[in-house]
Design a protein around this motif. Structure first.
Motif, PDB file in Angstrom:
ATOM      1  N   MET A   1      38.054  52.227  25.786  1.00 52.00           N
ATOM      2  CA  MET A   1      37.977  50.913  25.314  1.00 52.00           C
ATOM      3  C   MET A   1      38.068  49.920  26.141  1.00 52.00           C
ATOM      4  SD  MET A   1      42.857  49.669  25.489  1.00 52.00           S
ATOM      5  CE  MET A   1      42.863  47.884  25.524  1.00 52.00           C
ATOM      6  N   ALA A   2      37.250  49.079  24.869  1.00 54.59           N
ATOM      7  CA  ALA A   2      37.336  47.451  25.828  1.00 54.59           C
ATOM      8  C   ALA A   2      38.582  46.768  26.209  1.00 54.59           C
ATOM      9  CB  ALA A   2      36.647  46.829  25.207  1.00 54.59           C
ATOM     10  N   ARG A   3      38.413  46.196  27.382  1.00 55.81           N
ATOM     11  CA  ARG A   3      39.514  45.405  28.050  1.00 55.81           C
ATOM     12  C   ARG A   3      39.050  44.020  28.371  1.00 55.81           C
ATOM     13  NH1 ARG A   3      43.826  47.097  29.502  1.00 55.81           N
ATOM     14  NH2 ARG A   3      43.275  48.909  29.650  1.00 55.81           N
ATOM     15  N   LYS A   4      40.304  43.122  27.874  1.00 53.92           N
ATOM     16  CA  LYS A   4      39.339  41.428  27.990  1.00 53.92           C
ATOM     17  C   LYS A   4      38.874  41.279  29.240  1.00 53.92           C
ATOM     18  CE  LYS A   4      41.348  37.118  26.184  1.00 53.92           C
ATOM     19  NZ  LYS A   4      42.237  36.592  25.596  1.00 53.92           N
ATOM     20  N   SER A   5      38.246  40.600  29.794  1.00 49.68           N
ATOM     21  CA  SER A   5      38.469  39.939  31.829  1.00 49.68           C
ATOM     22  C   SER A   5      38.305  38.285  31.125  1.00 49.68           C
ATOM     23  CB  SER A   5      37.627  40.787  31.971  1.00 49.68           C
ATOM     24  OG  SER A   5      37.192  41.176  32.580  1.00 49.68           O
ATOM     25  N   VAL A   6      39.656  38.077  32.040  1.00 52.47           N
ATOM     26  CA  VAL A   6      40.236  36.167  31.903  1.00 52.47           C
ATOM     27  C   VAL A   6      39.744  36.330  33.549  1.00 52.47           C
ATOM     28  CG1 VAL A   6      41.437  34.612  31.679  1.00 52.47           C
ATOM     29  CG2 VAL A   6      41.600  36.406  30.406  1.00 52.47           C
ATOM     30  N   LEU A   7      38.373  35.126  33.442  1.00 57.50           N
ATOM     31  CA  LEU A   7      38.180  34.521  34.966  1.00 57.50           C
ATOM     32  C   LEU A   7      39.150  33.034  35.077  1.00 57.50           C
ATOM     33  CD1 LEU A   7      34.338  35.793  34.551  1.00 57.50           C
ATOM     34  CD2 LEU A   7      36.123  36.778  35.170  1.00 57.50           C
ATOM     35  N   GLU A   8      39.000  32.769  36.197  1.00 56.68           N
ATOM     36  CA  GLU A   8      39.517  31.421  36.704  1.00 56.68           C
ATOM     37  C   GLU A   8      38.729  30.873  38.359  1.00 56.68           C
ATOM     38  OE1 GLU A   8      40.711  28.654  35.816  1.00 56.68           O
ATOM     39  OE2 GLU A   8      42.676  29.195  35.112  1.00 56.68           O
ATOM     40  N   ASN A   9      38.535  30.201  38.437  1.00 58.65           N
ATOM     41  CA  ASN A   9      37.612  29.579  39.519  1.00 58.65           C
ATOM     42  C   ASN A   9      38.351  28.750  39.768  1.00 58.65           C
ATOM     43  OD1 ASN A   9      35.261  31.359  39.168  1.00 58.65           O
ATOM     44  ND2 ASN A   9      34.429  29.674  38.549  1.00 58.65           N
ATOM     45  N   CYS A  10      38.835  28.455  41.049  1.00 56.04           N
ATOM     46  CA  CYS A  10      39.893  27.907  41.726  1.00 56.04           C
ATOM     47  C   CYS A  10      39.291  27.182  43.262  1.00 56.04           C
ATOM     48  CB  CYS A  10      41.572  27.831  41.518  1.00 56.04           C
ATOM     49  SG  CYS A  10      42.202  29.178  42.053  1.00 56.04           S
TER      50      CYS A  10
END
Ligand SMILES: Cc1cc2nc3c(=O)[nH]c(=O)nc-3n(C[C@H](O)[C@H](O)[C@H](O)COP(=O)(O)OP(=O)(O)OC[C@H]3O[C@@H](n4cnc5c(N)ncnc54)[C@H](O)[C@@H]3O)c2cc1C
Length: 618
Positions: A1-10
């Motif tokens: 299953m394609a799984r959503k990736s959420v990217l955050e830079n901090c």
């Protein structure tokens, strides 16, 4: 299953939005106006962590403005309670700043009780002040929410990311959202781990119908230790687990009862049993038994010995104090703001403490760095007071660059409690900002491959279940996977029977510890096959993995220290006496991330406070 990736830079990533995490988030904004600050919380920051249900007292307040206590006094107190072994630099640093944190809580609207005669905060004991603290957590959460660029709720951090250009430097963290199943990648210049202590690694007294009822928050799953251990950060005093004397079955706290209501304990025959065990305890620990106040572990020791000798149950004598209507009200309110469950348990057992003295118990062991023990990460102290062995550049930075800790995460500095943990978060955040400003976090590289590899690892328990479930027709027993609850019970049994849990009255020795380590290794292997049927169970799977890694570290430390330093917390049956000649030191471990093997060493204990005074006097 394609799984959503959420990217955050901090810039600054805070893992855990409890007391230390909210303090860190707040302070990071103060020093780092233009930095991007993100806090990630497994639950919801408004009601998360050990203070979720509220508290009735702030356990660490000096009262320096009124000359009540000085930081040096607190260092001496913690040192005494921990049988001589604390990081005095860290304790002093926290104590000198803690009052200012409490004053902010007051300004932010936390209802503080006042002494009507003096107008000062109402003291419960030498260090504790009383509050109407049901909303303590939402109040500090609000400060964090106003300070952060973003707060992520319902995300469990499972792994730290490491920089690929410079060895031993952190680069962020990854985890998943346990409601949506999204994969979250946080690339960060610094990470502050503030993920609380570890409950449920030892088999609890409450099993079956009472499963989940523990003293420390059941959601404190040792991430604070497992995350740094996994990347090779050094840990200290992990053997120094805590056992609590609490009201039986509900784990209601006894502090206000002892200190404010002046209730006391007795055995089933109405005797003061502590006196009975004085001589025998002295044979084990020498003059430590004459210290005032009596160290917490030694009071536990008398309790445990008395029960083993057949003098139980041990009762708290409440009948006298509860005749005073004011004290009766305080006795009940104490639970309503903090441990409602205790009042419910008493109701179910027909106990009115005005007429019946309630039973006490000693709990299963917990691991933590903020309460009356000091397990946790080995961190740098502050520049102005730490000796060279305790200082490597940035306050509260671990032995991994850019990785900071606060609260339960940090070892060596006990008796911080809620206010001290918040304060330590502030100290860590200030140092983390400095670390960035001094350009120590430049050019960090975390490749997509590193992140993708973790993605596969994190969601594997879902795949294990999906495939393995087809191999059985029903039920929960599968040849191909174990469920998180099954793994948890297996872990708790190992820790209980081999590492000093309740079953053998906290007793362990070299042979049982080695066997425990062997069984933990097999468990680790089997955890590759843990199966999760949904995202909530995926969280349970990762909680279990963090608990297991924490447990391995605890067991290695317990094996290393060949003495019984804290009778009442645990006993090394093969070394029953306290041994100041060989073990007046701190223990350090490091797990090699490549081999998974632990190495142990000793570190010196410096009694900085009294050395400083001796120098001043000469
Ligand atoms: C029963 C009880 C009574 C107490 N009584 C008092 C008292 O009377 N007075 C007092 O001053 N102190 C008291 N304390 C102590 C005080 O609550 C702690 O010292 C303090 O909360 C520790 O702060 P912390 O930030 O380290 O941990 P916590 O406040 O527990 O915060 C840890 C946070 O990390 C989150 N988290 C955990 N793992 C992850 C992960 N993998 N990813 C993301 N987030 C994660 C958790 O959800 C939690 O919000 C009590 C504690 C307990 C349990």
């Amino acid at each position: 299953m394609a799984r959503k990736s959420v990217l955050e830079n901090c810039d600054i990533l805070i893992v855990g939005g409890g007391m230390a995490g909210t303090g860190a988030t707040f302070e990071a904004r103060h020093w780092g106006r233009d930095l991007k600050i993100v806090c990630v919380e497994k639950a919801n920051i408004d009601r998360s962590g050990a203070v979720a249900q509220g508290l009735y007292a702030i356990n660490c307040y000096m009262g320096m403005q009124w000359g009540e206590n000085q930081p040096e006094d607190h260092v001496r107190y913690a040192r005494n309670d921990l049988m001589g072994l604390v990081r005095e630099d860290l304790g002093y640093d926290m104590a000198r700043h803690v009052d200012s944190a409490v004053h902010m809580f007051d300004e932010w609207g936390l209802p503080m009780m006042r002494n009507k005669e003096t107008g000062r905060y109402l003291r419960e004991g030498k260090w504790q002040i009383m509050i109407h603290g049901e909303s303590y957590k939402p109040i500090v959460a609000e400060a964090a929410k106003k300070s952060a660029d973003k707060i992520y709720n319902r995300i469990m951090i499972t792994h730290l990311l490491m920089d690929e250009t410079k060895e031993n430097r952190v680069g962020g963290a990854v985890g998943f959202n346990m409601r949506t199943g999204d994969y979250h990648v946080f690339r960060a210049k610094t990470v502050i781990v503030a993920a609380g202590g570890a409950s449920h690694i030892f088999k609890p007294r409450a099993v079956g119908e009472g499963m989940g009822r523990t003293w420390y928050a059941p959601w404190s799953n040792g991430s604070a230790y497992a995350l740094p251990i996994a990347v090779g950060a050094k840990m200290t005093q992990m053997e120094n687990r805590i056992v609590l004397c609490r009201f039986k079955d509900g784990y209601g706290p006894v502090g206000a009862y002892f200190l404010h209501l002046k209730t006391y304990t007795q055995n089933a025959n109405g005797e003061n049993y502590e006196k009975k065990w004085y001589e025998k305890t002295k044979e084990l620990v020498g003059e430590y038994i004459d210290h005032h106040p009596t160290p917490t572990c030694l009071r536990n020791h008398a309790f445990i010995q008395e029960v083993m000798a057949g003098g139980g149950p041990i009762h708290m004598v409440t009948k006298e104090a509860f005749q005073d209507p004011h004290l009766e009200t305080v006795g009940w309110e104490n639970f309503l703001g903090m441990t409602v469950g205790q009042a419910v348990v008493w109701a179910s057992q027909n106990i009115d403490p005005k007429y019946t003295n309630p039973e006490l118990t000693t709990s299963e062991p917990y691991v933590m760095g903020s309460h009356a023990t000091c397990s946790g990460a080995w961190v740098s102290g502050p520049e102005d007071i730490s000796p060279p062995e305790y200082f490597w550049g940035y306050n509260r930075m671990m032995t991994v660059e850019g990785l900071f800790g606060a609260g339960d995460t940090v070892g060596g500095s006990a008796h911080k409690f809620s206010s001290g943990s918040f304060t330590e978060g502030r100290l860590a955040a200030k140092a983390a900002v400095k670390y960035i400003q001094e350009e120590k976090a430049n050019d960090i590289k975390v490749s997509d491959k590193q992140c993708e590899d973790f993605k596969k690892i994190i969601f594997k328990p879902l795949d294990n279940y999906t495939v393995g479930r087809n191999e059985i027709t029903g039920g929960t027993v599968s040849p191909s996977y174990i469920l998180p609850i099954q793994g948890l019970q297996r872990l708790q049994k190992i820790m209980d029977e081999y590492v000093g849990g309740i079953t053998y009255n906290y007793m362990t020795n070299e042979n049982t510890l080695k066997k425990g380590l062997e069984l933990l290794d097999w468990l680790q292997e089997d955890l590759e096959n843990v199966g999760a049927e949904d995202y909530h169970q995926l969280m349970r799977a990762w909680e279990l993995k963090h608990r297991t890694l924490t447990s391995q570290c605890v067991t290695e430390h317990t094996l290393f220290r060949q003495e019984t330093r804290w009778p009442g917390y645990y006993y090394r049956g093969d070394y029953m006496k306290l041994d100041d000649e060989n073990w007046h030191c701190l223990t350090l471990s490091r797990r090699d991330p490549k081999t998974g093997k632990f190495t142990m060493e000793k570190a010196p204990v410096y009694h900085i406070v009294d050395e400083k005074e001796k120098k001043e006097a000469s």
